[in-house]
Structure formats: C-alpha cells, structure tokens
Design a protein around this motif. Structure first.
Motif, PDB file in Angstrom:
ATOM      1  N   THR A   1       0.733   4.911   3.375  1.00 18.23           N
ATOM      2  CA  THR A   1       1.293   6.255   3.321  1.00 18.23           C
ATOM      3  C   THR A   1       2.333   6.475   4.412  1.00 18.23           C
ATOM      4  OG1 THR A   1      -0.366   7.181   4.832  1.00 18.23           O
ATOM      5  CG2 THR A   1      -0.951   7.074   2.483  1.00 18.23           C
ATOM      6  N   GLU A   2       3.010   7.605   4.340  1.00 19.32           N
ATOM      7  CA  GLU A   2       3.971   7.952   5.379  1.00 19.32           C
ATOM      8  C   GLU A   2       3.274   8.087   6.729  1.00 19.32           C
ATOM      9  OE1 GLU A   2       7.423   8.741   7.413  1.00 19.32           O
ATOM     10  OE2 GLU A   2       7.166   7.959   5.370  1.00 19.32           O
ATOM     11  N   GLN A   3       2.085   8.653   6.723  1.00 20.29           N
ATOM     12  CA  GLN A   3       1.324   8.764   7.969  1.00 20.29           C
ATOM     13  C   GLN A   3       0.987   7.388   8.532  1.00 20.29           C
ATOM     14  OE1 GLN A   3      -2.156  11.261   7.726  1.00 20.29           O
ATOM     15  NE2 GLN A   3      -2.994  10.526   9.662  1.00 20.29           N
ATOM     16  N   ASP A   4       0.628   6.458   7.661  1.00 14.09           N
ATOM     17  CA  ASP A   4       0.353   5.079   8.091  1.00 14.09           C
ATOM     18  C   ASP A   4       1.594   4.470   8.730  1.00 14.09           C
ATOM     19  OD1 ASP A   4      -2.233   5.203   7.041  1.00 14.09           O
ATOM     20  OD2 ASP A   4      -1.627   4.343   5.113  1.00 14.09           O
TER      21      ASP A   4
ATOM     22  N   LEU B   1      10.429  -1.137  11.568  1.00 15.39           N
ATOM     23  CA  LEU B   1       9.286  -1.446  10.722  1.00 15.39           C
ATOM     24  C   LEU B   1       9.769  -1.468   9.273  1.00 15.39           C
ATOM     25  CD1 LEU B   1       6.136  -1.763  10.572  1.00 15.39           C
ATOM     26  CD2 LEU B   1       6.047   0.724  10.255  1.00 15.39           C
ATOM     27  N   THR B   2       9.712  -2.627   8.636  1.00 18.22           N
ATOM     28  CA  THR B   2      10.295  -2.775   7.293  1.00 18.22           C
ATOM     29  C   THR B   2       9.267  -2.916   6.179  1.00 18.22           C
ATOM     30  OG1 THR B   2      10.460  -5.170   7.624  1.00 18.22           O
ATOM     31  CG2 THR B   2      12.392  -3.838   8.207  1.00 18.22           C
ATOM     32  N   GLY B   3       8.008  -3.136   6.537  1.00 17.16           N
ATOM     33  CA  GLY B   3       6.993  -3.273   5.505  1.00 17.16           C
ATOM     34  C   GLY B   3       5.610  -3.409   6.101  1.00 17.16           C
ATOM     35  N   ALA B   4       4.605  -3.158   5.287  1.00 18.27           N
ATOM     36  CA  ALA B   4       3.218  -3.333   5.712  1.00 18.27           C
ATOM     37  C   ALA B   4       2.334  -3.407   4.480  1.00 18.27           C
ATOM     38  CB  ALA B   4       2.767  -2.187   6.617  1.00 18.27           C
TER      39      ALA B   4
ATOM     40  N   ILE C   1      11.625   3.435  11.011  1.00 17.20           N
ATOM     41  CA  ILE C   1      10.924   3.095   9.773  1.00 17.20           C
ATOM     42  C   ILE C   1      11.974   2.870   8.697  1.00 17.20           C
ATOM     43  CG2 ILE C   1       9.300   3.871   8.008  1.00 17.20           C
ATOM     44  CD1 ILE C   1       7.978   5.592  10.170  1.00 17.20           C
ATOM     45  N   TYR C   2      11.979   1.696   8.131  1.00 18.94           N
ATOM     46  CA  TYR C   2      13.016   1.308   7.171  1.00 18.94           C
ATOM     47  C   TYR C   2      12.853   2.077   5.865  1.00 18.94           C
ATOM     48  CZ  TYR C   2      16.218  -1.769   4.656  1.00 18.94           C
ATOM     49  OH  TYR C   2      17.269  -2.275   3.940  1.00 18.94           O
ATOM     50  N   ARG C   3      13.950   2.682   5.403  1.00 18.78           N
ATOM     51  CA  ARG C   3      13.925   3.508   4.201  1.00 18.78           C
ATOM     52  C   ARG C   3      14.688   2.882   3.033  1.00 18.78           C
ATOM     53  NH1 ARG C   3       9.789   6.895   5.478  1.00 18.78           N
ATOM     54  NH2 ARG C   3      10.079   7.777   7.562  1.00 18.78           N
TER      55      ARG C   3
ATOM     56  N   TYR D   1      17.114  -7.564   5.332  1.00 20.38           N
ATOM     57  CA  TYR D   1      17.212  -6.198   4.815  1.00 20.38           C
ATOM     58  C   TYR D   1      18.624  -5.630   4.917  1.00 20.38           C
ATOM     59  CZ  TYR D   1      12.207  -6.837   5.374  1.00 20.38           C
ATOM     60  OH  TYR D   1      10.929  -7.334   5.319  1.00 20.38           O
ATOM     61  N   ALA D   2      19.144  -5.186   3.789  1.00 18.78           N
ATOM     62  CA  ALA D   2      20.543  -4.748   3.713  1.00 18.78           C
ATOM     63  C   ALA D   2      20.849  -3.546   4.598  1.00 18.78           C
ATOM     64  CB  ALA D   2      20.901  -4.424   2.258  1.00 18.78           C
TER      65      ALA D   2
END
Length: 221
Positions: free
Chosen positions: A86-89, A126-129, A73-75, A30-31
C-alpha cells in the motif's frame, strides 16, 4: 487413492517454487530516474545484484562528508511494487531506508547540510517492493519439503520461498559540482533461511534495506 497431508504440502510447495520462479522480478533501468540514460548492464553484477550500473573513476578518499536527499518513492509506470504494498507501506519503507542509509554512511562520513569540495550527495529512490506471504513463508522454513529448497537458495544467494524483497535505485553525486559519480539499481532480500525476516509483511523488505545500506557503504571505496 488417498492423498496424504504431507503429499499435499509437497505438491503445494513445488507449485509455489515454480510460481515464485516465474514471478521473480529483476530491477530495471527505470525510465523516470535521472541517471537512467547512464545505466548499462553490469558485467560485474554480484549474484544478480546491481544488474544495471554506472561508475566513473573516483578517489573516494577525497570525500569526507555527505548530504542525503529525502528518499523518493518511484511513481513511474515501470515501478515494481507488488499489489499488496500500500501507499502507507511505501512511505514506511522509504522512511526506514532514509534512516538506515544515513546511519550506515555516518560510520565513515559526516552528515552535513552545506556541500563542500569533499561532500557526496546521495539520492535513493524506492522503486519496488514485494510483501512476505504470511504463514507460508515461515512454514516453508520448517517443513521437510520447503527447508531443503530454502537451504539451496541460501547457498546460491537467491530469494527464499514466499519472502518479500525491496528494489531501489541509488545515485551518488559530487555535491559541489553536481557530477554523477556512481549509479545503480538493485534488489535486496534476506537470506533464504532467515526465519525472523518471514514475520510481518515488510520484515523481509526491511532486511533488504539493511543489506542495501551495507552495500552502499562498501561501494564507496
């Protein structure tokens, strides 16, 4: 010609397998994470885990304590969050990762707030789910068509049908010097035959985090 219920199920599962194979994602270097430029394809990747990594020669016995930064949380645009997450997740998973990683590391290291010469700094992102598909994930572990497929996936250490996952990056620093000691990206998910992990949208992602915590501790030796 009459199409039976069982035939319809087999067709659906077969199509699902094909789609799952096409849609399965692998972590990226991830960049937007600090260690991105250090990460390289990992020749020692274990069954697809940690496809990108960086490491130095470290005597881990030198370290007896750790500081853990709040899980980020990766943006970045190259994130791998499913549209159903979701954002809550994301916040829930980040909080769970914080607790699980800390609890696992405390089995070997003391959690401290001030670094010394023997302190590690752990930074997890956290980069993905991907969320578990309700009902279908459970059904494929009970149906005569899905069970053999999931059994094979379990043996191969691969994802089960319709099951969620979690992707993340870990960076390990010497807290007193700021030197990067180890970094990797990973994707984790439960065993393909784990029925319990199919319940709830985030159940499999949480189980993936549990496995990620185990992997982190095992890697610091």
């Amino acid at each position: 010609m009459r199409i039976t219920y069982k035939a319809t199920c087999f067709f659906f599962i077969g199509a699902s397998v094909a789609l799952a194979g096409c849609a399965s994602t692998q972590p990226k270097p991830y960049a937007g994470i600090d260690s991105s430029s250090y990460l390289r394809p990992n020749d020692q990747a274990r069954r697809g885990h940690e496809p990108y990594a960086y490491s130095t020669n470290v005597d881990w016995k030198h370290y007896d304590s750790f500081i853990m930064d709040p899980v980020a949380i990766y943006r970045g645009s190259d994130n791998q969050f499913d549209t159903k997450i979701t954002e809550q997740d994301r916040q829930e998973l980040a909080s769970y990762m914080q607790q699980q990683f800390q609890d696992k590391l405390r089995q070997r290291y003391a959690l401290v707030s001030t670094p010394t010469s023997g302190t590690l700094r752990i930074r997890a992102t956290l980069t993905g789910a991907k969320g578990t598909t309700a009902f279908l994930s459970t059904f494929t572990r009970m149906d005569v068509g899905g069970t053999p497929i999931n059994a094979v996936q379990a043996i191969r250490g691969r994802e089960g049908l319709m099951t969620g996952s979690v992707s993340y990056a870990v960076e390990v620093y010497d807290a007193s010097t700021g030197r990067l000691l180890k970094a990797y990206v990973d994707k984790q998910y439960p065993n393909a035959m784990n029925m319990k992990a199919t319940f709830g949208k985030l159940g499999a992602s949480r189980r993936g985090i549990d496995k990620g915590a185990d992997g982190l501790l095992a890697g610091l030796q």
